[in-house]
Design an enzyme around this catalytic site. Structure first.
Site, PDB file in Angstrom:
ATOM      1  N   LYS A  39       0.933  -1.198   0.000  1.00 40.29           N
ATOM      2  CA  LYS A  39      -0.068  -0.165   0.016  1.00 40.29           C
ATOM      3  C   LYS A  39       0.903   1.381  -0.009  1.00 40.29           C
ATOM      4  O   LYS A  39       2.174   1.182   0.304  1.00 40.29           O
ATOM      5  CB  LYS A  39      -0.931  -0.103   1.350  1.00 40.29           C
ATOM      6  N   ARG A 137     -10.611  -0.016  14.974  1.00 40.77           N
ATOM      7  CA  ARG A 137     -10.506   0.848  13.814  1.00 40.77           C
ATOM      8  C   ARG A 137     -11.444   0.020  12.744  1.00 40.77           C
ATOM      9  O   ARG A 137     -12.701   1.085  12.441  1.00 40.77           O
ATOM     10  CB  ARG A 137      -8.883   0.483  12.941  1.00 40.77           C
ATOM     11  N   HIS A 166      -5.806  -7.060  13.449  1.00 41.40           N
ATOM     12  CA  HIS A 166      -4.511  -6.083  13.202  1.00 41.40           C
ATOM     13  C   HIS A 166      -4.180  -5.829  14.593  1.00 41.40           C
ATOM     14  O   HIS A 166      -4.876  -5.591  15.632  1.00 41.40           O
ATOM     15  CB  HIS A 166      -5.002  -5.002  12.703  1.00 41.40           C
ATOM     16  N   ARG A 222       1.749 -10.823   7.430  1.00 40.82           N
ATOM     17  CA  ARG A 222       1.433  -9.345   6.527  1.00 40.82           C
ATOM     18  C   ARG A 222       2.659  -8.258   6.975  1.00 40.82           C
ATOM     19  O   ARG A 222       2.226  -7.241   7.248  1.00 40.82           O
ATOM     20  CB  ARG A 222       0.117  -8.800   6.963  1.00 40.82           C
ATOM     21  N   TYR A 266      14.728  30.963   5.023  1.00 41.63           N
ATOM     22  CA  TYR A 266      13.638  31.727   5.656  1.00 41.63           C
ATOM     23  C   TYR A 266      13.740  31.857   7.174  1.00 41.63           C
ATOM     24  O   TYR A 266      14.011  30.754   7.977  1.00 41.63           O
ATOM     25  CB  TYR A 266      12.426  30.904   5.100  1.00 41.63           C
ATOM     26  N   CYS A 313      13.405  24.306   2.821  1.00 38.73           N
ATOM     27  CA  CYS A 313      12.419  25.301   1.831  1.00 38.73           C
ATOM     28  C   CYS A 313      11.568  24.301   0.922  1.00 38.73           C
ATOM     29  O   CYS A 313      11.816  22.974   1.180  1.00 38.73           O
ATOM     30  CB  CYS A 313      13.125  25.948   0.929  1.00 38.73           C
ATOM     31  N   ASP A 315      11.809  23.347  -1.976  1.00 39.92           N
ATOM     32  CA  ASP A 315      12.619  22.478  -3.220  1.00 39.92           C
ATOM     33  C   ASP A 315      14.275  22.638  -2.901  1.00 39.92           C
ATOM     34  O   ASP A 315      14.766  21.941  -3.392  1.00 39.92           O
ATOM     35  CB  ASP A 315      12.334  23.383  -4.330  1.00 39.92           C
TER      36      ASP A 315
END
Ligand SMILES: *Cc1c(COP(=O)(O)O)cnc(C)c1O
Length: 374
Positions: A39, A137, A166, A222, A266, A313, A315
Site C-alpha cells: 500500500k 479501527r 490487526h 502481513r 527563511y 524550503c 525545493d
C-alpha cells in the site's frame, strides 16, 4: 546515445536484491506464507515495480489499502492474489469482483452488500473477515463475532478465504496488548471450528508481530515496513537480518561562503559565528523531505556527515560543510550509505519527530525512482 540519467539528480534508488533478501529472511524466520504489503506506493518504493518483483520472488499474496491500488496492480499485469485491507464502500464492491480483488468484510452489513453485488454479477466474491481484537479501527468485535462468522460461513456468494485482525502494539516487544489480541482472535476463530467448517487462512502479524511475537504468525504474515528493511519503531528489536531497500540521494547544486553572522534561509533562524562554507541541495518539503529537519537533520557528502542549517524550503535546503570542500554535482546522501557511514530512515524519522513509515511514504512522485538488481 544520450546519457542514461533520470529527470532529476535527486532520486530514490530501490535495491531489489535487498528486497528479495528481506523476503527470504522473513520467510526463513516465520516459516509460513507471506502477504507482502505494498500500500501507499509500496511505502514510497513504487507500487508496480515492487509488486512485480515480489511476485517474481514467489510472494504468496499482496496486500493494499484501497481498491484503486488493487486495480492499479491488475492493470500492470499482476496476477498474484491481492487483498484490499481497507474498509469497503458498497458501490465499489462490483469493482473488486471485476478485478479479482479479495475483499475485507468488516461487518454483517458489508457482508450483505458483497453478497448482493456478487449475486448480481453471477460471480463469487473472495473475502477475508476482519475481526477487531483491540485496534478499534474496522472489524467486528471479537466478543460479538459469532453471528457474523456464522453468516459468512453460510454465504452462497462469498468464498471465505481468510479471517484476520490487526495488532495495535506489536512494535513494542514488552507490550502485553498483543497477547490479549491473540487470545481474542482465537476466540473468534473458534466459532468457525464449532460450526465444523474448514478453517480459512488466519493472519494477524504485521511487521511488529513478525519481529517479536511468534504466536501471531499463524497461517500467513502481513509484513510491510520490515519487508523494506526498516524497523517500525525505536522500541523494536532487529530479530531478522533485513537490509534497507531505499536510498535517497541528491547532488550539490550550489556552493558559497556565508559570512559570520549572516543568517541562512527563511526566517533567518540559523547563523554561524565564523565564515563558513555552505552548499545548497535541490530537494525540499515539496518532495516530502520533512521541514521538521530544519537545523536538525544531516546528510553525507564526500564521506562526511554535515548538518542541515536553517529552514528546509519547498525545493531546496542548505548544508554547513565548515572548512571542507564540496563541488557542484557532488553526491549528497539523505538516506543511505556513503564512505562507511549511513543515514537510516529510522534516524531521519527520530530527528523529524515522527515514525519511519511517514518518512518513506511521504517521499512523493516528484522524485524519480530507479531500480537496481532483481
Ligand atoms: C499496513 C498494514 C500492515 C503492514 O504493517 P507494517 O507495520 O508496515 O508491517 C499489515 N496489516 C494491515 C491490516 C495493515 O493495514
Amino acid at each position: 546515445m544520450p546519457p542514461a540519467v533520470s529527470e532529476r539528480p535527486t532520486r530514490i534508488t530501490v535495491d531489489l536484491d535487498n528486497l528479495s533478501h528481506n523476503l527470504r529472511a522473513i520467510r526463513a524466520h516465520v516459516g509460513v506464507p507471506v502477504m507482502g504489503i505494498v500500500k501507499a506506493n509500496a511505502y514510497g518504493h513504487g507500487l508496480v515495480p515492487v509488486a512485480l518483483h515480489l511476485q517474481a520472488q514467489g510472494v504468496e499474496q499482496l496486500g493494499v489499502a484501497f481498491v484503486e491500488e488493487g486495480i492499479a496492480l491488475r492493470r500492470a499485469g499482476i496476477t498474484a492474489p491481492v487483498l484490499v485491507l481497507g474498509g469497503i464502500f458498497g458501490p465499489q464492491v462490483a469493482q473488486f469482483i471485476a478485478h479479482d480483488l479479495e475483499i475485507t468484510v468488516s461487518s454483517l452489513d458489508k457482508l450483505r452488500q458483497v453478497e448482493a453485488a456478487a449475486e448480481a454479477m453471477g460471480r463469487k466474491a473472495v473475502i477475508h473477515l476482519k475481526i477487531d481484537t483491540g485496534m478499534e479501527r474496522i472489524g467486528v468485535h471479537s466478543y460479538s463475532s459469532k453471528s457474523f462468522v456464522e453468516a459468512a460461513v453460510a454465504s452462497k456468494w462469498c468464498v471465505l478465504k481468510g479471517i484476520y485482525s490487526h495488532l495495535a502494539c506489536s512494535d513494542d516487544p514488552s507490550s502485553d496488548m498483543t497477547g490479549k489480541q491473540v487470545e481474542r482472535f482465537h476466540d473468534a476463530c473458534a466459532h468457525i471450528e464449532r460450526l465444523g467448517a474448514p478453517m480459512p487462512l488466519r493472519h494477524l502479524a504485521n511487521s511488529g508481530g513478525v519481529l517479536h511475537f511468534p504466536q501471531t504468525w499463524l497461517d500467513m504474515v502481513r509484513p510491510g515496513i520490515v519487508l523494506y528493511g526498516v524497523l517500525p519503531d525505536p522500541a523494536s528489536q532487529c530479530t531478522i537480518d533485513v537490509k534497507p531497500a531505499m536510498s535517497l540521494r541528491s547532488q550539490v547544486v550550489y556552493f558559497k561562503v556565508v559570512k559570520a553572522g549572516n543568517p541562512v534561509s527563511y526566517g533567518a533562524t540559523w547563523r554561524s559565528d565564523h565564515d563558513t562554507r555552505v552548499v545548497t541541495v535541490p530537494i525540499g518539503y515539496g518532495d516530502g523531505f520533512p521541514r521538521s529537519l530544519s537545523s536538525r537533520g544531516s546528510v553525507l557528502i564526500r564521506g562526511h556527515r554535515y548538518p542541515i542549517v536553517g529552514r528546509v524550503c519547498m525545493d531546496q535546503f542548505m548544508v554547513d560543510i565548515g572548512g571542507d570542500s564540496a563541488f557542484n554535482e557532488d553526491d549528497v546522501v539523505l538516506i543511505g550509505e556513503q564512505g562507511g557511514d549511513a543515514i537510516r530512515a529510522e534516524d531521519v524519522a527520530t530527528l523529524a519527530g515522527t515514525i519511519p513509515y511517514e518518512i518513506l511514504v511521504g517521499l512523493n512522485d516528484r522524485i524519480p525512482r530507479e531500480y537496481r538488481g532483481g
